[in-house]
Design an enzyme around this catalytic site. Structure first.
Site, PDB file in Angstrom:
ATOM      1  CE1 TYR A  47       4.932   0.457  -0.004  1.00 18.70           C
ATOM      2  CE2 TYR A  47       3.862  -1.612   0.543  1.00 18.70           C
ATOM      3  CZ  TYR A  47       4.496  -0.796  -0.377  1.00 18.70           C
ATOM      4  OH  TYR A  47       4.689  -1.236  -1.654  1.00 18.70           O
ATOM      5  CE1 TYR A  93       4.692  -1.363  -5.858  1.00 15.45           C
ATOM      6  CE2 TYR A  93       2.386  -1.795  -6.344  1.00 15.45           C
ATOM      7  CZ  TYR A  93       3.521  -2.026  -5.583  1.00 15.45           C
ATOM      8  OH  TYR A  93       3.465  -2.931  -4.554  1.00 15.45           O
ATOM      9  CG  ASP A 123      -0.733  -4.249 -13.257  1.00 19.65           C
ATOM     10  OD1 ASP A 123      -1.812  -4.628 -12.760  1.00 19.65           O
ATOM     11  OD2 ASP A 123       0.264  -3.931 -12.571  1.00 19.65           O
ATOM     12  CE  LYS A 180      -4.148  -2.937  -5.896  1.00 21.26           C
ATOM     13  NZ  LYS A 180      -3.750  -2.759  -4.514  1.00 21.26           N
TER      14      LYS A 180
END
Ligand code: PMP
Length: 421
Positions: A15, A142, A234, A263
């Site tokens: 990114y 996303y 998700d 995560k």
């Protein structure tokens, strides 16, 4: 040569726009909600290091468990072999997940947890001789950066170079009172083609911390169940307390067929992905026919060290004190939101659990690439706070161990920025 210069000579960061890349800040140490740079400056990690860190940096308890595991068994192939840490983690997680979740499939990050879920759904239909290839997802979703995960994510600047190669996905609006009946009939029309419906429960993080209610999501899921469409929650971002409950799906009455985690799974210590599913999904792969196997296995699948970090993180997550911290952050965020909501630069302010987000009023230029984003980012970096606005959306998403003083400092700096920028 400084660490930043050595970095720029050899590393390609994610990114990061190459020509205008800012010099990376070398971080050499972490403790609690803070990170310390090479030159001794302290930064409050108000984004939990890309949303992964829930119990603070260099957590001693997790570190101790990881060190013990590392010196006992660092890794073993997970095909044809198993190890106690992976089994214990699956047992403990399945005990706290929605009751229909029965089997755990390990991988090694959020995107791969999604890839596994997508493949499970596609092959579920294939194995029964009723192939279905279309998927349903929310606009602006996303789900990760690998190809399958990108395909079920909204088309955007992130996917632009690959759009023509992404498989067919039907994108629908987030559900609300005004469109729920239309969405349901869209699903009914497509049902015989739909392999699955994938969604981020309650919050679309990357889209800009867009929040939506459990009530209409529940209604949509109930409809998917009635119509025989598999559902994938998700929870890569929302899992492990982020939304105020252990899982965002705990706000729902309906249960998804498949759930994805990463995560916070290891407390933000190291990479691990997990996809869980119902007995019904698993049974569709249970066969004497080798072709019905789910051929998906990463070298580091169920890495014992990552599993030990996840077990230790779960110990902390389930402590009463952690839930109290989550409640404390919720209350503090909500008082802060009340305080600034009438400010002319605050467009809409919203909160779910430990996440508070607001849109900075900038007229129509709300792009992810707006120049305000870079100014805000630098303003807070200079103040010793890591906040990474998504376009003009500023959000705070701290580790649960953040102190009141640290929160107060972040709030005060945001108020100051509202006056100065
Ligand atoms: N799903 C969601 C909801 C996410 O927020 C992310 C990461 N931001 C992913 C999947 C992908 O996870 P990873 O970055 O570990 O591949």
């Amino acid at each position: 040569m400084s660490l930043a210069d050595r970095d720029l000579a050899v590393i390609w960061h994610p990114y990061t726009q190459m020509k205008t890349a800012a010099r990376p800040i070398p971080i050499v140490r972490g403790e609690g909600a803070c990170l310390y740079s090479e030159d001794g400056k302290k930064y409050i990690d108000a984004v939990s290091s890309w949303w992964v860190n829930i119990h603070g940096h260099a957590n001693k308890y997790i570190g101790q468990k990881v060190a013990e595991q590392l010196l006992t068994l660092e890794h073993v192939i997970f095909a044809g072999f198993t190890h106690p840490t992976a089994v214990k983690l699956a047992e403990r997680l399945l005990a706290v997940l929605p009751s229909n979740q029965r089997k755990s499939f390990y991988s090694d990050n959020g995107s791969t947890a999604i890839e596994v879920a997508i493949k499970m759904c596609l092959q579920y239909w294939n194995n029964q001789g009723k192939p279905r290839t279309k998927m349903l997802a929310f606009k602006n979703a996303y789900h990760g950066d690998t190809f399958g995960a990108m395909a079920v994510s909204g088309r955007s600047a992130f996917t632009a170079a690959f759009d023509s190669l992404l498989f067919e996905v039907e994108f629908i609006d987030l559900p609300d009172a005004s469109n729920i009946e239309d969405l349901k009939s869209q699903i009914s029309d497509l049902k015989s083609e739909l392999a699955c419906f994938i969604f981020e429960p309650l919050i679309q993080g990357t889209a800009g911390m867009i929040m939506y209610g459990a009530e209409y999501l529940d209604e949509l899921l109930e409809h998917c169940i009635t119509e025989g469409v598999l559902t994938i929650a998700d929870e890569v971002f929302t899992g492990f307390g982020r939304t105020g409950k252990l899982f965002a799906c705990d706000y729902l009455t309906q249960q998804p067929d498949i759930m994805c985690f990463s995560k916070g799974l290891t407390g933000g210590t190291m990479a691990l992905g997990l996809t869980t599913c119902t007995q019904q999904i698993y049974d569709a792969f249970l066969s004497d026919d080798k072709l019905k196997t789910l051929f998906h296995g990463h070298s580091y699948t169920a890495n014992p060290v990552a599993c030990s970090a996840a077990l230790a993180s779960l110990d902390i997550t389930l402590q009463h004190a952690t839930m109290q911290n989550i409640r404390r952050i919720e209350a503090r965020h909500s008082a802060f939101a009340d305080k600034i909501k009438a400010h002319p630069k605050v467009r809409t302010i919203r909160q779910t659990g430990t996440i508070v987000a607001f849109e900075w009023e900038i007229g129509d230029n709300t792009s992810y690439f707006s120049s305000l984003r870079d100014r805000l980012y630098q303003y807070f970096i200079d103040a010793g706070i890591i906040l990474r606005p998504l376009g003009n959306i500023l959000y705070i998403l701290p580790p649960y161990c953040i102190t009141d003083d640290e929160l107060n400092y972040i709030y005060a700096k945001i108020e100051q920025a509202l006056e100065e920028i």
